[in-house]
Write a protein that holds these residues in place. Structure first.
Motif, PDB file in Angstrom:
ATOM      1  N   VAL A   1      -0.055 -14.130   6.852  1.00 40.84           N
ATOM      2  CA  VAL A   1      -1.475 -13.862   7.100  1.00 40.84           C
ATOM      3  C   VAL A   1      -1.670 -12.520   7.803  1.00 40.84           C
ATOM      4  O   VAL A   1      -2.710 -11.870   7.630  1.00 40.84           O
ATOM      5  CB  VAL A   1      -2.147 -15.012   7.881  1.00 40.84           C
ATOM      6  CG1 VAL A   1      -2.077 -16.306   7.073  1.00 40.84           C
ATOM      7  CG2 VAL A   1      -1.557 -15.209   9.265  1.00 40.84           C
ATOM      8  N   LYS A   2      -0.671 -12.083   8.567  1.00 45.52           N
ATOM      9  CA  LYS A   2      -0.784 -10.752   9.190  1.00 45.52           C
ATOM     10  C   LYS A   2      -0.699  -9.660   8.125  1.00 45.52           C
ATOM     11  O   LYS A   2      -1.468  -8.685   8.176  1.00 45.52           O
ATOM     12  CB  LYS A   2       0.310 -10.556  10.242  1.00 45.52           C
ATOM     13  CG  LYS A   2       0.131  -9.263  11.035  1.00 45.52           C
ATOM     14  CD  LYS A   2       1.170  -9.102  12.113  1.00 45.52           C
ATOM     15  CE  LYS A   2       0.868  -7.875  12.982  1.00 45.52           C
ATOM     16  NZ  LYS A   2       0.672  -6.641  12.201  1.00 45.52           N
ATOM     17  N   THR A   3       0.197  -9.798   7.162  1.00 48.39           N
ATOM     18  CA  THR A   3       0.292  -8.812   6.086  1.00 48.39           C
ATOM     19  C   THR A   3      -1.015  -8.745   5.302  1.00 48.39           C
ATOM     20  O   THR A   3      -1.519  -7.661   4.987  1.00 48.39           O
ATOM     21  CB  THR A   3       1.463  -9.159   5.147  1.00 48.39           C
ATOM     22  OG1 THR A   3       2.688  -9.128   5.884  1.00 48.39           O
ATOM     23  CG2 THR A   3       1.551  -8.177   3.993  1.00 48.39           C
ATOM     24  N   ILE A   4      -1.571  -9.914   4.991  1.00 48.57           N
ATOM     25  CA  ILE A   4      -2.849  -9.962   4.282  1.00 48.57           C
ATOM     26  C   ILE A   4      -3.954  -9.361   5.154  1.00 48.57           C
ATOM     27  O   ILE A   4      -4.792  -8.585   4.679  1.00 48.57           O
ATOM     28  CB  ILE A   4      -3.193 -11.415   3.898  1.00 48.57           C
ATOM     29  CG1 ILE A   4      -2.198 -11.934   2.859  1.00 48.57           C
ATOM     30  CG2 ILE A   4      -4.628 -11.518   3.375  1.00 48.57           C
ATOM     31  CD1 ILE A   4      -2.269 -13.432   2.641  1.00 48.57           C
ATOM     32  N   GLY A   5      -3.949  -9.708   6.429  1.00 44.43           N
ATOM     33  CA  GLY A   5      -4.960  -9.181   7.338  1.00 44.43           C
ATOM     34  C   GLY A   5      -4.922  -7.668   7.436  1.00 44.43           C
ATOM     35  O   GLY A   5      -5.975  -7.009   7.489  1.00 44.43           O
ATOM     36  N   ASP A   6      -3.728  -7.093   7.457  1.00 45.26           N
ATOM     37  CA  ASP A   6      -3.615  -5.635   7.517  1.00 45.26           C
ATOM     38  C   ASP A   6      -4.289  -4.981   6.313  1.00 45.26           C
ATOM     39  O   ASP A   6      -4.895  -3.909   6.423  1.00 45.26           O
ATOM     40  CB  ASP A   6      -2.142  -5.225   7.575  1.00 45.26           C
ATOM     41  CG  ASP A   6      -1.482  -5.559   8.913  1.00 45.26           C
ATOM     42  OD1 ASP A   6      -2.224  -5.827   9.888  1.00 45.26           O
ATOM     43  OD2 ASP A   6      -0.238  -5.553   8.976  1.00 45.26           O
TER      44      ASP A   6
END
Length: 457
Positions: free
Chosen positions: A124-129
């Motif tokens: 979810v952090k990769t997507i959020g970035d």
């Protein structure tokens, strides 16, 4: 909260009260089949302006869910909207204002649990970035009013949002402004369930204190260390609390069924839609007298749905669910199941924990629960003293239980290391909330926007 996908036409109709204990009885497992299920929620915000994104906006919550297909997750649809994702690590779902939840898979040990958590947060952090989103690990939105928050397109939430103001003053805050970490654990038999229920209910205020992480409301200190826990004291008294009857002689599945039959309904799920049954009686449903479905009797899935609509400090379904902790960062997500697995999954540790709490009276337990949101580790123990006086002993019992499990990772480490964040809280005497208040009054000079750097992940 659970997500229903379809009605099951083969679902058995409940013809007698005896069927109501079936979910609890089916939960019984031999020790070698006990598993650990961990659930954790976090707030989603836009990095450019720290606003909570809506469901449908570009780069919003729907796009966040859909992007998880890159990692093998599959969408769950309700009313034409993607409202959850299913995958090998369990389910990713939405709380009412877009809080993102992972309901993890049932796993053998805490090493697997922590790896699952790490995978999810990395995804979810990769997507959020890419989408301009980030995540806040706390128990309460520190600076958002209810009016600033979006509503997710889930049928059961529409019903609950209408019903909550009828039964309490803070139910909407619970739905829209809180996040938690929970863990789900198994039992061997009815007697084993009873002992684990009593121990975990008595010690749930300690988990609330150790994980207290919600000291701000609408941009200012709120006077509590776990305001999330305080919110539950006036959400809906018919479905919350410390369940004094759990400590009564003869408590078991049947008595919990009685309790759940007294909990008013929220809804019935039919043909992919939620029918509003808020405030109605499941007892009437059993008799075919539910006003919104006249002449129809409930199925086992209806009963399982109903079991998910009570919110006591510990909840029984086909497992026991620990519900006392505020949301938090990665290491405390791993620490919560570690605490409870250590206490409940080794017989010696369970016996020691019961010896510690079995003399506590109900008035004392209720007082402890009432004081913990404001005082945390300084809340009063039944019989005298402060909660902090038993915290180290409880952690030592948990550590002994984890060591006895001897579940090793590839490096040869057992599971006791996951308790380290809690050891630090107990040794320092300061909860996460108190550390945040120190920063707010000190280094941050009252600038609460700094929390987005401190608590984001």
């Amino acid at each position: 909260m659970s997500t229903r996908q379809v009605s099951n036409s083969n679902d058995p109709v409940i013809e007698s009260r005896d069927m109501l204990v079936v979910p609890m009885q089916k939960g019984e497992k031999p020790k070698e089949n006990w598993r650990i299920g961990t659930e954790h929620e976090k707030f989603v915000y836009r990095t450019e302006d720290r606003r909570a994104p809506s469901y449908g906006e570009q780069g919003g919550i729907r796009d966040l869910l859909n992007a998880l297909t890159e990692y093998g997750w599959e969408p769950i649809i309700e009313g034409g909207n993607v409202i959850a994702m299913s995958g090998p690590d369990g389910a990713v779902s939405l709380e009412p204002a877009g809080q993102l939840e992972l309901s993890g898979a049932p796993l053998v040990n805490l090493h697997q649990t922590c790896a699952e958590t790490g995978r999810h947060l990395a995804q979810v952090k990769t997507i959020g970035d890419k989408l301009g989103l980030a995540y806040l690990g706390m128990g309460l939105w520190p600076d958002k009013t209810r009016e600033e928050l979006p509503i997710m397109p889930k049928g059961r939430y529409d019903i609950m949002l209408r019903h909550m103001p009828r039964v309490g003053t803070m139910g909407l805050d619970m739905m829209l402004r809180t996040c938690t970490i929970q863990t789900n654990l198994d039992y061997r038999s009815e007697a084993d369930m009873v002992k684990k229920f009593r121990v975990s209910l008595a010690l749930q205020p300690l988990a609330t204190a150790l994980f207290a992480n919600s000291p701000f409301l609408e941009g200012k200190p709120n006077g509590f260390l776990s305001y999330r826990s305080h919110i539950w004291t006036d959400t809906d008294p018919a479905r919350t609390g410390m369940l004094s009857f759990v400590f009564d002689e003869g408590f078991g599945y049947e008595r919990y069924v009685d309790y759940m039959l007294d909990v008013p309904m929220y809804f019935v799920f039919r043909d992919g839609k939620y029918i509003d049954a808020a405030g109605l009686s499941f007892r009437d449903f059993l008799d075919g007298k539910l006003s919104v479905l006249p002449g129809e009797k409930p199925t086992l899935s209806d009963w399982n749905d109903h079991l998910s609509t009570a919110f006591p400090e510990v909840r029984l379904k086909s497992f026991l669910e620990m519900r006392g902790a505020d949301g938090g960062p990665w290491n405390r997500i791993c620490a919560l199941p570690a605490l409870w697995v250590g206490l409940l999954y080794d017989q010696g540790a369970l016996d020691a924990a019961w010896d510690l709490v079995k003399g506590w009276d109900m008035d004392g337990r209720e007082r402890l629960r009432a004081e913990v949101p404001k005082l945390a580790l300084d809340a009063s123990l039944p019989g005298g003293g402060k909660l902090r006086n038993v915290a180290a002993e409880v952690l030592a019992i948990s550590r002994s239980g984890l060591a006895a499990r001897a579940q090793l990772n590839e490096a040869g480490d057992n599971e006791t290391g996951y308790l380290q964040p809690l050891d630090e809280i107990v040794s320092s005497g300061k909860t996460p909330a108190e550390r945040l208040l120190d920063l707010y009054h000190g280094e941050w000079a009252g600038d609460l926007s700094r929390i987005y750097g401190e608590k984001s992940f």
